[in-house]
Every structure is written in C-alpha cells, then in structure tokens.
Design an enzyme around this catalytic site. Sequence first.
Site, PDB file in Angstrom:
ATOM      1  CG  ASP A 160      -1.602  -1.364   1.352  1.00 22.39           C
ATOM      2  OD1 ASP A 160      -2.398  -1.689   0.471  1.00 22.39           O
ATOM      3  OD2 ASP A 160      -1.299  -2.121   2.307  1.00 22.39           O
ATOM      4  CG  HIS A 188      -3.167  -5.202   3.161  1.00 25.89           C
ATOM      5  ND1 HIS A 188      -2.785  -4.341   2.161  1.00 25.89           N
ATOM      6  CD2 HIS A 188      -3.410  -6.390   2.548  1.00 25.89           C
ATOM      7  CE1 HIS A 188      -2.787  -4.986   1.001  1.00 25.89           C
ATOM      8  NE2 HIS A 188      -3.169  -6.222   1.210  1.00 25.89           N
TER       9      HIS A 188
HETATM   10  N1  NAI Z   1      -0.515  -8.392   2.311  1.00 32.10           N
HETATM   11  C1  NAI Z   1      -0.536  -8.084   1.030  1.00 32.10           C
HETATM   12  O1  NAI Z   1      -0.251  -6.930   0.645  1.00 32.10           O
HETATM   13  C2  NAI Z   1      -0.912  -9.117   0.010  1.00 32.10           C
HETATM   14  C3  NAI Z   1      -1.344 -10.341   0.412  1.00 32.10           C
HETATM   15  N2  NAI Z   1      -1.720 -11.276  -0.507  1.00 32.10           N
HETATM   16  C4  NAI Z   1      -2.172 -12.580   0.032  1.00 32.10           C
HETATM   17  O2  NAI Z   1      -1.107 -13.521  -0.034  1.00 32.10           O
HETATM   18  C5  NAI Z   1      -1.664 -14.840   0.006  1.00 32.10           C
HETATM   19  C6  NAI Z   1      -1.015 -15.727  -1.055  1.00 32.10           C
HETATM   20  O3  NAI Z   1      -1.324 -15.247  -2.327  1.00 32.10           O
HETATM   21  P1  NAI Z   1      -0.889 -16.031  -3.652  1.00 32.10           P
HETATM   22  O4  NAI Z   1       0.534 -16.453  -3.576  1.00 32.10           O
HETATM   23  O5  NAI Z   1      -1.337 -15.209  -4.775  1.00 32.10           O
HETATM   24  O6  NAI Z   1      -1.813 -17.313  -3.538  1.00 32.10           O
HETATM   25  P2  NAI Z   1      -1.631 -18.748  -4.274  1.00 32.10           P
HETATM   26  O7  NAI Z   1      -2.955 -19.438  -4.152  1.00 32.10           O
HETATM   27  O8  NAI Z   1      -1.017 -18.595  -5.604  1.00 32.10           O
HETATM   28  O9  NAI Z   1      -0.568 -19.468  -3.344  1.00 32.10           O
HETATM   29  C7  NAI Z   1      -0.851 -19.770  -2.027  1.00 32.10           C
HETATM   30  C8  NAI Z   1      -0.033 -20.992  -1.671  1.00 32.10           C
HETATM   31  O10 NAI Z   1      -0.179 -21.211  -0.278  1.00 32.10           O
HETATM   32  C9  NAI Z   1      -0.290 -22.594  -0.085  1.00 32.10           C
HETATM   33  N3  NAI Z   1      -0.885 -22.857   1.216  1.00 32.10           N
HETATM   34  C10 NAI Z   1      -2.186 -22.855   1.569  1.00 32.10           C
HETATM   35  N4  NAI Z   1      -2.319 -23.195   2.857  1.00 32.10           N
HETATM   36  C11 NAI Z   1      -1.076 -23.422   3.344  1.00 32.10           C
HETATM   37  C12 NAI Z   1      -0.564 -23.798   4.605  1.00 32.10           C
HETATM   38  N5  NAI Z   1      -1.370 -24.053   5.627  1.00 32.10           N
HETATM   39  N6  NAI Z   1       0.766 -23.921   4.722  1.00 32.10           N
HETATM   40  C13 NAI Z   1       1.599 -23.683   3.684  1.00 32.10           C
HETATM   41  N7  NAI Z   1       1.166 -23.344   2.462  1.00 32.10           N
HETATM   42  C14 NAI Z   1      -0.165 -23.194   2.292  1.00 32.10           C
HETATM   43  C15 NAI Z   1      -1.118 -23.081  -1.256  1.00 32.10           C
HETATM   44  O11 NAI Z   1      -0.997 -24.482  -1.446  1.00 32.10           O
HETATM   45  C16 NAI Z   1      -0.506 -22.272  -2.375  1.00 32.10           C
HETATM   46  O12 NAI Z   1       0.607 -22.926  -2.964  1.00 32.10           O
HETATM   47  C17 NAI Z   1      -3.175 -14.658  -0.169  1.00 32.10           C
HETATM   48  O13 NAI Z   1      -3.793 -14.707   1.110  1.00 32.10           O
HETATM   49  C18 NAI Z   1      -3.278 -13.261  -0.730  1.00 32.10           C
HETATM   50  O14 NAI Z   1      -4.533 -12.669  -0.475  1.00 32.10           O
HETATM   51  C19 NAI Z   1      -1.645 -11.030  -1.843  1.00 32.10           C
HETATM   52  C20 NAI Z   1      -1.176  -9.823  -2.299  1.00 32.10           C
HETATM   53  C21 NAI Z   1      -0.800  -8.767  -1.409  1.00 32.10           C
HETATM   54  O1  OAA Z   2      -6.236  -7.493  -2.883  1.00 36.92           O
HETATM   55  C1  OAA Z   2      -5.903  -8.672  -2.615  1.00 36.92           C
HETATM   56  O2  OAA Z   2      -6.672  -9.556  -2.260  1.00 36.92           O
HETATM   57  C2  OAA Z   2      -4.445  -8.983  -2.680  1.00 36.92           C
HETATM   58  C3  OAA Z   2      -3.823  -7.902  -1.898  1.00 36.92           C
HETATM   59  O3  OAA Z   2      -3.837  -7.924  -0.675  1.00 36.92           O
HETATM   60  C4  OAA Z   2      -3.415  -6.694  -2.617  1.00 36.92           C
HETATM   61  O4  OAA Z   2      -3.159  -6.727  -3.820  1.00 36.92           O
HETATM   62  O5  OAA Z   2      -3.326  -5.660  -1.952  1.00 36.92           O
END
Ligand code: NAI
Ligand code: OAA
Length: 327
Positions: A160, A188
């Site tokens: 952000d 967030h």
């Molecule tokens: N804080 C932030 O600014 C942001 C946060 N996110 C969040 O990050 C997270 C991951 O996003 P992506 O990589 O795009 O998702 P993705 O679905 O591509 O990958 C998530 C991975 O986590 C694994 N996983 C699920 N449960 C698990 C567990 N208990 N232990 C270990 N691995 C586990 C899945 O098998 C998968 O490989 C989501 O919650 C998303 O909303 C995404 C973008 C920004």
């Molecule tokens: O918006 C979402 O769900 C993924 C995220 O946290 C971001 O891009 O800020």
Amino acid sequence: MAKSPVRIAVTGAAGQIAYALIFRIASGALLGPDQPVILHLLDLPQMQGALGGVMMELEDCAFPLLAGMVATDDPKTAFKDIDIGFLVGARPRGKGMERKDLLGANAEIFTVQGRALNDAAKRDVRVLVVGNPANTNAYIAMKSAPDLSPDCFSAMIRLDHNRAASMLAAKAGVNVGDIEKLIIWGNHSPTMYPDWRFAEAGGRKLAELVGDEAWNRETFIPTIGKRGAAVIEARGASSAASAANAAIDQVRDWVVGSNGRWVSMAVASDGGYGVPEGIMFGVPVTASGGKVTRIRDLALDEFARSRFEITLNELKEERAAIAHLLK
Ligand SMILES: NC(=O)C1=CN([C@@H]2O[C@H](COP(=O)(O)OP(=O)(O)OC[C@H]3O[C@@H](n4cnc5c(N)ncnc54)[C@H](O)[C@@H]3O)[C@@H](O)[C@H]2O)C=CC1
Ligand SMILES: O=C([O-])CC(=O)C(=O)O
C-alpha cells in the site's frame, strides 16, 4: 571471511507470490550480494510436486548465494532455526470478496504456524505476514507464539505504501524515489488511511505541490484502498510480483535498515496513538538491524482522526472475530 548463511522460510512456496519472491531472495535482492541464504520452503502435501519443480528451477539459476534448500509440508521443520520467515501461504481472494472474508479460511493456518515458530524458530526471528487478512493473521501468529517477542512479527502494509508513493509521484511530477515521510495507517484493507500530510519530495510538501485536498480525499485515498481489487479485476488473480517486491522492501528495510527514512510497517501496537496493545497497526517507522523505531506524536487533525478510527475499529472487529481461536 565468508558470512554464514541466513535461514529464510517462505510459506505458500508453490504459490504465485512465492514464485516472484523466492528467486529474488536467492539472487541477493533481500540481504545483499555477499550474504548466503538457505531456503526453507513450506507448502501443503498436495503441492510438494509443484514445489519440487520450483526447486529444480532454483538449481537451474545457479545462484552463488543459495547455500541450501529444504522443502517440507511440516511447519516445524520449515521453521527450524530460521532467522527470517515470510508467511505467504494462504488462500487469496477472488473477485467481489473483501480480504476479511478470508478470515475464516485462513485464520487457523496462523495459529498452527505461530505455534511452530514458537517451538522451532530462532528467538530473534523476524516474521512478515503476507497472507490475508495480513494484519489479523500476524496478530494470530504473534499470540500463538508466547515465547517470542511481539517485535518478531509484522504484517505487510508496504504494498500500500509503494502504491501510494507511485500515485503521488505521478500526480506531483516528482521521482518516486524522492518521496519521504509518506504513511499508511492501520489495516491492509480498504479502510487503510494513506496519509500525505507529512510527505515531501526534495524538501517540498507533496500536499502543497499537488494543492488539491479534494483529490486527496476523493481520489487518492479510495484508489489506494481499492487497488488490490482493481488488480484482481484486471488480472483475474491477485497481485503477485508487486506483493513479492513489497515483501522484499519491508523485510530488507527491517533487517538491513531503512537508512533513516520513514517506512510504513504494521507492527504490534505498544499503545501509541491510542491503539490497543498488540493490534497489528500500520504506522510510520524507521528500522535497522531488525529493530523498529516508531515515529511518535504526529498530530492527527479531525479528518485524520476520523480515518484513523475507521481502520482501528475494523481491526478491533477482526480481533473479536478470531478471539475464540486463541483460547
Ligand atoms: N498483504 C498483502 O499486501 C498481500 C497479500 N496477498 C495474500 O497472499 C496470500 C497468497 O497469495 P498467492 O501467492 O497469490 O496465492 P496462491 O494461491 O497462488 O498461493 C498460495 C499458496 O499457499 C499454499 N498454502 C495454503 N495453505 C497453506 C498452509 N497451511 N501452509 C503452507 N502453504 C499453504 C497453497 O498451497 C498455495 O501454494 C493470499 O492470502 C493473498 O490474499 C496477496 C497480495 C498482497
Ligand atoms: O487485494 C488482494 O486480495 C491482494 C492484496 O492484498 C493486494 O493486492 O493488496
């Protein structure tokens, strides 16, 4: 003499953010060109095959700094003796969802992983929670790790911060790298408060350079708050490369140092600004050597106070919604 390797865990290691994160860590983008790393890669049992492919690719990069890799589906093995943890693994949201809709699906992951960190990680581990809803997941992990200091945990608000810096730079016609003292307060989520009141570039206040308070309130703040949803709408999947980049930025500034620059980090409140102790709240800090110094006593005018309360109330509600998990 060569430095001894730093152990870094990445959860969700077969997922899309991890795919943009792990290779940069192994290349030296996190800790610098002379710091070897050992990667501890955690994902679910059914993802171990795909994770094996990621490891093949890591080998094929021939990174000189990559001193070893561990792949596992067991959190305690993943967190054994780690110095740094990126908790990315969690379900992402789809179109039309808010991040807090993920609370039910993801909260339990962070009790289990908090306990495993408590048992297995180094006592001065630095853990960044990325998986959404990131602030409350970080709170859950911290509360599930009573033997670790709350200072070991933070939640990612840097994406952000970076989004806000880019948008302001374009509006004010300045270089994004020159922007200082920008703040993201709170959660967030769309309630976050991107605060430009102290932001400057080259010694000039950005609010004065832009000179348009209506733009701040009606365009800038809501656009930053909804940027994640806009990316999902456009890409059909949530932010990945920018999220990985922000994770590197936040942990690098935390561990290596922010060189005196203010950066926004969600850290466990110590009661400052009237935020109840423990709530993971985005605040301005400087950081170095894994230690955070909070920027205190900034004035909050009426508008800022009202925005602050909205995001704080949401975090209090999220805390109440997961309280049963911490008993
Ligand atoms: N804080 C932030 O600014 C942001 C946060 N996110 C969040 O990050 C997270 C991951 O996003 P992506 O990589 O795009 O998702 P993705 O679905 O591509 O990958 C998530 C991975 O986590 C694994 N996983 C699920 N449960 C698990 C567990 N208990 N232990 C270990 N691995 C586990 C899945 O098998 C998968 O490989 C989501 O919650 C998303 O909303 C995404 C973008 C920004
Ligand atoms: O918006 C979402 O769900 C993924 C995220 O946290 C971001 O891009 O800020």
